[in-house]
Design a protein around this motif. Structure first.
Motif, mmCIF file in Angstrom:
data_model
loop_
_atom_site.group_PDB
_atom_site.id
_atom_site.type_symbol
_atom_site.label_atom_id
_atom_site.label_comp_id
_atom_site.label_asym_id
_atom_site.label_seq_id
_atom_site.Cartn_x
_atom_site.Cartn_y
_atom_site.Cartn_z
ATOM 1 N N ARG A 113 -10.878 9.916 13.629
ATOM 2 C CA ARG A 113 -10.463 10.588 12.572
ATOM 3 C C ARG A 113 -11.670 11.354 11.913
ATOM 4 O O ARG A 113 -11.756 12.512 11.616
ATOM 5 C CB ARG A 113 -9.981 9.755 11.482
ATOM 6 C CG ARG A 113 -8.549 9.335 11.655
ATOM 7 C CD ARG A 113 -8.010 8.829 10.429
ATOM 8 N NE ARG A 113 -6.445 8.269 10.673
ATOM 9 C CZ ARG A 113 -5.460 9.148 10.422
ATOM 10 N NH1 ARG A 113 -5.822 10.432 10.070
ATOM 11 N NH2 ARG A 113 -4.327 8.750 10.520
ATOM 12 N N TRP A 116 -12.817 14.391 14.198
ATOM 13 C CA TRP A 116 -11.822 15.438 13.771
ATOM 14 C C TRP A 116 -11.987 16.322 12.661
ATOM 15 O O TRP A 116 -11.883 17.501 12.466
ATOM 16 C CB TRP A 116 -10.247 14.961 13.953
ATOM 17 C CG TRP A 116 -9.254 16.040 13.595
ATOM 18 C CD1 TRP A 116 -8.947 17.013 14.453
ATOM 19 C CD2 TRP A 116 -8.620 16.373 12.323
ATOM 20 N NE1 TRP A 116 -7.925 17.990 14.089
ATOM 21 C CE2 TRP A 116 -7.615 17.175 12.610
ATOM 22 C CE3 TRP A 116 -8.443 15.736 11.114
ATOM 23 C CZ2 TRP A 116 -6.850 18.065 11.636
ATOM 24 C CZ3 TRP A 116 -7.827 16.323 10.312
ATOM 25 C CH2 TRP A 116 -6.874 17.533 10.466
ATOM 26 N N LEU A 132 -5.830 10.692 18.756
ATOM 27 C CA LEU A 132 -5.180 9.928 17.849
ATOM 28 C C LEU A 132 -3.518 9.937 17.910
ATOM 29 O O LEU A 132 -3.059 8.901 17.819
ATOM 30 C CB LEU A 132 -5.514 10.715 16.484
ATOM 31 C CG LEU A 132 -7.099 10.648 15.876
ATOM 32 C CD1 LEU A 132 -7.092 11.685 14.874
ATOM 33 C CD2 LEU A 132 -7.076 9.210 15.463
ATOM 34 N N THR A 137 -1.409 6.690 16.182
ATOM 35 C CA THR A 137 -1.993 6.889 14.595
ATOM 36 C C THR A 137 -0.765 7.192 13.838
ATOM 37 O O THR A 137 -0.099 8.366 14.098
ATOM 38 C CB THR A 137 -3.229 7.534 14.668
ATOM 39 O OG1 THR A 137 -4.172 7.109 15.693
ATOM 40 C CG2 THR A 137 -3.684 7.275 13.372
ATOM 41 N N LEU A 140 -0.133 11.445 10.843
ATOM 42 C CA LEU A 140 -0.728 12.589 11.708
ATOM 43 C C LEU A 140 -0.018 13.871 11.210
ATOM 44 O O LEU A 140 -0.444 14.958 11.636
ATOM 45 C CB LEU A 140 -0.699 12.562 12.991
ATOM 46 C CG LEU A 140 -1.685 11.472 13.596
ATOM 47 C CD1 LEU A 140 -1.861 11.636 15.186
ATOM 48 C CD2 LEU A 140 -3.284 11.788 13.295
ATOM 49 N N ALA A 143 -2.133 16.423 9.608
ATOM 50 C CA ALA A 143 -3.153 17.047 10.495
ATOM 51 C C ALA A 143 -2.548 17.999 11.668
ATOM 52 O O ALA A 143 -3.207 19.163 11.991
ATOM 53 C CB ALA A 143 -3.759 15.847 11.423
#
Length: 202
Positions: A113, A116, A132, A137, A140, A143
């Motif tokens: 993370r 990123w 990820l 994860t 997200l 993201a």
């Protein structure tokens, strides 16, 4: 050899294929070794114990690419060291190696993370996001939605595939589909993502 089919006879020669000063391998040696895949594992186990850093690193790379979950702790440690050193070149490779282990690599999530969010190399963001996602994860969605505005094609493709069905994200995907300046692969992916909705309205 880097451009030809795998040549197993390269392996006993590899330790002698360094530059005259002994500081690095000859150009393209790592590519030639990569072609050998798992065949290089026995030699790589010897190389990692070598005093020459370049040969030890070559061996470690082979093992990281082809061994099983036993390499996860070393990869997690490597990523943490890269973060501590602010090493901006290379963590994307570590991320791709971790991605193949899925949820077993959960310990790497904080550093993935971090990279990123902070990498100065935009082309690496997709590797961190893919890792990820492969690890499983949570959280997200934001993201992936943000990636729809990314300057990198691969990141936009991830956003198109995985961003949640919110009005803003769907509008953005439609804009990518209709943008004549957008990359053809991105436009096609956006069209495919929106096609079921278009057909439903029809």
């Amino acid at each position: 050899m880097a451009r030809r089919d795998p040549v197993e006879g390269l392996l006993p020669l590899a330790p002698s294929l360094g530059t005259p000063d002994g500081r690095r391998p000859l150009p393209r040696l790592s590519c030639a070794v990569d072609h050998l895949g798992a065949l290089a594992i026995p030699a790589a186990r010897r190389w990692v114990c070598d005093d020459r850093p370049w040969l030890a690193r070559l061996g470690a790379n082979v093992l990281a690419d082809h061994l099983g979950p036993e390499v996860i702790p070393a990869l997690v440690s490597e990523l943490a060291d890269q973060r501590a050193a602010r090493a901006w070149c290379g963590p994307d490779t570590t991320a791709r190696r971790l991605a193949r282990f899925g949820p077993a690599a959960t310990a790497a999530v904080p550093d993935l993370r971090w990279f990123w969010l902070r990498t100065p190399h935009s082309y690496e963001r997709a590797a961190y996001l893919k890792a990820l996602a492969a690890i499983g994860t949570r959280g997200l969605d934001q993201a992936h939605a943000e990636s729809l505005w990314d300057c990198e094609e691969q990141a936009r493709l991830l956003g198109i595939t995985h961003a949640p069905d919110h009005p803003e994200t769907l509008d953005r995907i439609a804009a990518l589909r209709d943008d004549p300046m957008e990359e053809p692969e991105v436009r096609a992916a956006a069209e495919a993502r929106l096609a079921p909705r278009t057909h439903h309205r029809d």
